[in-house]
Scaffold this motif. Structure first.
Motif, PDB file in Angstrom:
ATOM      1  N   GLN A   1      36.849 -18.840  35.833  1.00  0.00           N
ATOM      2  CA  GLN A   1      37.001 -17.809  34.875  1.00  0.00           C
ATOM      3  C   GLN A   1      37.532 -16.612  35.636  1.00  0.00           C
ATOM      4  N   LYS A   2      37.024 -16.245  36.972  1.00  0.00           N
ATOM      5  CA  LYS A   2      37.333 -15.118  37.582  1.00  0.00           C
ATOM      6  C   LYS A   2      38.919 -15.285  37.992  1.00  0.00           C
ATOM      7  N   LEU A   3      39.044 -16.644  38.443  1.00  0.00           N
ATOM      8  CA  LEU A   3      40.502 -16.944  38.984  1.00  0.00           C
ATOM      9  C   LEU A   3      41.355 -16.624  37.871  1.00  0.00           C
ATOM     10  N   ILE A   4      41.051 -17.129  36.575  1.00  0.00           N
ATOM     11  CA  ILE A   4      42.179 -16.528  35.817  1.00  0.00           C
ATOM     12  C   ILE A   4      42.356 -15.194  35.763  1.00  0.00           C
ATOM     13  N   ASP A   5      41.405 -14.605  35.726  1.00  0.00           N
ATOM     14  CA  ASP A   5      41.488 -12.863  35.414  1.00  0.00           C
ATOM     15  C   ASP A   5      41.970 -12.261  36.789  1.00  0.00           C
ATOM     16  N   ASP A   6      41.991 -13.232  38.094  1.00  0.00           N
ATOM     17  CA  ASP A   6      42.546 -12.526  39.181  1.00  0.00           C
ATOM     18  C   ASP A   6      44.062 -12.651  39.296  1.00  0.00           C
ATOM     19  N   LEU A   7      44.564 -13.831  38.308  1.00  0.00           N
ATOM     20  CA  LEU A   7      45.923 -14.343  38.314  1.00  0.00           C
ATOM     21  C   LEU A   7      46.452 -13.480  37.153  1.00  0.00           C
ATOM     22  N   GLY A   8      45.883 -12.731  36.310  1.00  0.00           N
ATOM     23  CA  GLY A   8      46.148 -11.937  35.462  1.00  0.00           C
ATOM     24  C   GLY A   8      46.347 -12.386  34.151  1.00  0.00           C
ATOM     25  N   GLY A   9      45.806 -13.726  34.033  1.00  0.00           N
ATOM     26  CA  GLY A   9      45.814 -14.160  32.532  1.00  0.00           C
ATOM     27  C   GLY A   9      46.900 -15.403  32.650  1.00  0.00           C
ATOM     28  N   VAL A  10      46.586 -16.254  31.573  1.00  0.00           N
ATOM     29  CA  VAL A  10      47.644 -17.342  31.333  1.00  0.00           C
ATOM     30  C   VAL A  10      48.360 -17.254  29.848  1.00  0.00           C
ATOM     31  N   GLU A  11      49.530 -17.354  29.953  1.00  0.00           N
ATOM     32  CA  GLU A  11      50.168 -17.290  28.495  1.00  0.00           C
ATOM     33  C   GLU A  11      50.353 -18.633  27.919  1.00  0.00           C
ATOM     34  N   ILE A  12      49.899 -18.635  26.537  1.00  0.00           N
ATOM     35  CA  ILE A  12      50.275 -20.156  25.957  1.00  0.00           C
ATOM     36  C   ILE A  12      50.430 -19.864  24.596  1.00  0.00           C
ATOM     37  N   THR A  13      50.951 -20.825  23.558  1.00  0.00           N
ATOM     38  CA  THR A  13      51.194 -20.752  22.425  1.00  0.00           C
ATOM     39  C   THR A  13      50.350 -21.657  21.822  1.00  0.00           C
ATOM     40  N   THR A  14      49.757 -21.386  20.753  1.00  0.00           N
ATOM     41  CA  THR A  14      49.050 -22.428  19.854  1.00  0.00           C
ATOM     42  C   THR A  14      49.483 -22.524  18.616  1.00  0.00           C
ATOM     43  N   THR A  15      49.697 -23.699  18.290  1.00  0.00           N
ATOM     44  CA  THR A  15      50.290 -23.985  16.889  1.00  0.00           C
ATOM     45  C   THR A  15      49.302 -24.054  15.784  1.00  0.00           C
ATOM     46  N   LYS A  16      48.147 -24.022  16.044  1.00  0.00           N
ATOM     47  CA  LYS A  16      47.098 -23.899  14.738  1.00  0.00           C
ATOM     48  C   LYS A  16      45.992 -23.105  15.393  1.00  0.00           C
ATOM     49  N   SER A  17      45.122 -22.658  14.317  1.00  0.00           N
ATOM     50  CA  SER A  17      44.011 -21.520  14.734  1.00  0.00           C
ATOM     51  C   SER A  17      43.202 -22.407  15.499  1.00  0.00           C
ATOM     52  N   ILE A  18      42.248 -22.040  16.274  1.00  0.00           N
ATOM     53  CA  ILE A  18      41.185 -22.703  17.042  1.00  0.00           C
ATOM     54  C   ILE A  18      40.023 -21.650  16.766  1.00  0.00           C
ATOM     55  N   ASP A  19      38.942 -22.370  16.253  1.00  0.00           N
ATOM     56  CA  ASP A  19      37.606 -21.419  16.165  1.00  0.00           C
ATOM     57  C   ASP A  19      36.626 -22.411  16.390  1.00  0.00           C
ATOM     58  N   ASP A  20      36.059 -22.241  17.713  1.00  0.00           N
ATOM     59  CA  ASP A  20      34.857 -23.147  18.227  1.00  0.00           C
ATOM     60  C   ASP A  20      33.649 -22.240  18.704  1.00  0.00           C
ATOM     61  N   PRO A  21      32.704 -22.184  17.945  1.00  0.00           N
ATOM     62  CA  PRO A  21      31.706 -21.225  18.331  1.00  0.00           C
ATOM     63  C   PRO A  21      30.655 -21.767  19.305  1.00  0.00           C
ATOM     64  N   ASP A  22      30.851 -23.184  19.637  1.00  0.00           N
ATOM     65  CA  ASP A  22      30.422 -23.850  21.067  1.00  0.00           C
ATOM     66  C   ASP A  22      31.127 -23.195  22.295  1.00  0.00           C
ATOM     67  N   SER A  23      32.387 -23.004  22.274  1.00  0.00           N
ATOM     68  CA  SER A  23      32.795 -22.629  23.338  1.00  0.00           C
ATOM     69  C   SER A  23      33.174 -21.211  23.454  1.00  0.00           C
ATOM     70  N   HIS A  24      32.825 -20.675  22.271  1.00  0.00           N
ATOM     71  CA  HIS A  24      33.222 -19.082  22.061  1.00  0.00           C
ATOM     72  C   HIS A  24      34.467 -18.655  22.032  1.00  0.00           C
ATOM     73  N   LEU A  25      35.344 -19.510  21.507  1.00  0.00           N
ATOM     74  CA  LEU A  25      36.845 -19.376  21.366  1.00  0.00           C
ATOM     75  C   LEU A  25      37.311 -19.359  19.924  1.00  0.00           C
ATOM     76  N   LYS A  26      38.249 -18.231  19.625  1.00  0.00           N
ATOM     77  CA  LYS A  26      38.637 -18.092  18.299  1.00  0.00           C
ATOM     78  C   LYS A  26      40.037 -17.554  18.567  1.00  0.00           C
ATOM     79  N   LEU A  27      41.144 -18.138  18.186  1.00  0.00           N
ATOM     80  CA  LEU A  27      42.398 -17.816  18.498  1.00  0.00           C
ATOM     81  C   LEU A  27      43.157 -18.112  17.284  1.00  0.00           C
TER      82      LEU A  27
END
Length: 378
Positions: free
Chosen positions: A200-226
């Motif tokens: 997690q900290k490595l991604i923050d140090d890198l300034g984030g990573v750009e991706i594109t999602t073709t569908k919405s993602i909503d997973d309460p277990d992994s705490h991700l909502k896009l």
């Protein structure tokens, strides 16, 4: 359905790679700075390449002191597959899933004192270090685990029909390594582990990573909502993505692997643009975090050795990374488990042993997680 990420007929050997010295001043389609890294582990070491080579005194020794290493060779002894003689290398890469310490808040679940290899990949680097094949091993694969000795000398008996990731929780890195070698009959030359709090900290140090999602993602277990669309993921979101399984596809570990592979390609593709080597602070932050995050085998357990290793992989671009999943079928007795398709898998191991492309037939018809194409590079 065919397995994910199987481009064309495989990796076309070493054709077209005329040695390691392609620094010509000829035309380039785009200004492409050297792409660092092969995958999570290699790019985490990218910041170390310059710092280690610079002989930066106190900073060098500080970074060297951050690194953790394990003596895999001593624990495994001599009863192992032979080393390849063709110049290729196999690296076992694990993402640890402990709930202890800093990881507890990130991953959810309980701190039961155990750890599992939530992510496992065999990285085969072909002769010449211009191409690579990456084989993901589903954590839910039922396997026969061999008896093993951990790095502290503890002995663990063999077990039949257990989940693959139990090897790590039973005997740590050495047991995971022996299990992979028993499945593949391939010598693992190196071992690298990244813990997901550091990820997690490595991604923050890198300034984030750009991706594109073709569908919405909503997973309460992994705490991700896009929502569907283009996103620049921070460390917390990136960690959620690579751990997501219930918010997309069929909810299986196979779907999570598809997301992981897509994220890795997006990450490696973006490394050239993050300005690491033009921004000294970013470089030092990355090197500091990377050395605290990575655990390596003792052969790579110093900044110089790890930097040299990462530097040797810098020529591998995403287009030359062939990413597949070990062929499996859903277990008829338990849909939450998968079974190894041995005949198909043997085609993979034989191809890697001989440093050849993985044939498409090796993954054709294998179970998938229905998450292919959900995440792409923008």
């Amino acid at each position: 359905m065919s397995a994910e990420s199987t481009p064309g007929p495989g990796i076309p050997g070493d054709a077209g790679t005329n040695g390691a010295r392609h620094r010509g001043k000829g035309k380039r389609r785009k200004p492409q700075r050297r792409r660092k890294g092969l995958m999570i582990t290699a790019w985490t070491a990218a910041g170390i390449v310059v710092v280690g080579g610079a002989g930066a005194g106190y900073l060098y020794f500080k970074l060297n002191g951050n690194l953790k290493s394990v003596d895999i060779d001593q624990a495994l002894g001599t009863d192992r597959p032979k080393k390849a003689e063709n110049g290729s290398e196999n690296i076992l890469v694990l993402g640890s899933d402990t709930r202890a310490g800093g990881n507890k808040k990130l991953g959810g679940g309980t701190d039961d004192g155990s750890a599992r290899s939530d992510t496992a990949m065999i990285v085969h680097v072909y002769k010449g270090h211009k191409k690579a094949s990456v084989v993901s091993i589903p954590r839910d694969t039922l396997i026969d685990r061999p008896s093993c000795t951990d790095t502290k000398g503890g002995e663990h008996p063999a077990a039949r029909s257990v989940m693959f990731n139990s090897a790590y929780s039973t005997g740590g890195a050495a047991c995971a390594m022996k299990t992979v070698e028993s499945i593949t009959d391939l010598r693992m030359d190196h071992y690298l582990e990244v813990d997901f709090a550091g990820f997690q900290k490595l991604i923050d140090d890198l300034g984030g990573v750009e991706i594109t999602t073709t569908k919405s993602i909503d997973d309460p277990d992994s705490h991700l909502k896009l929502k569907a669309g283009t996103h620049t993921l921070d460390g917390k979101q990136a960690l959620g993505l690579v751990r997501t399984r219930h918010g997309v596809g069929d909810g299986s570990d196979l779907g999570r692997i598809q997301l992981q592979q897509a994220f890795i390609k997006a990450l490696v593709n973006q490394i050239k643009d993050v300005g690491v080597f033009s921004n000294p602070k970013k470089l030092l932050d990355l090197a500091e975090t990377a050395t605290k995050t990575v655990t390596a085998d003792s052969d790579l357990g110093s900044v110089n050795k790890l930097a040299s290793f990462a530097n040797g992989l810098k020529g591998i671009s995403p287009s030359n990374m062939h990413m597949i999943t070990m062929p499996v079928a859903y277990d008829p007795a338990d849909p939450n488990r998968v079974l190894l398709q041995k005949k198909k898998a043997d085609q993979i191991w034989k191809a890697l042993e001989n440093d050849r492309p993985i044939p498409k037939s090796a993954t054709s018809g294998s179970a998938t997680g229905e998450a292919k194409g959900v995440v792409t590079a923008p």
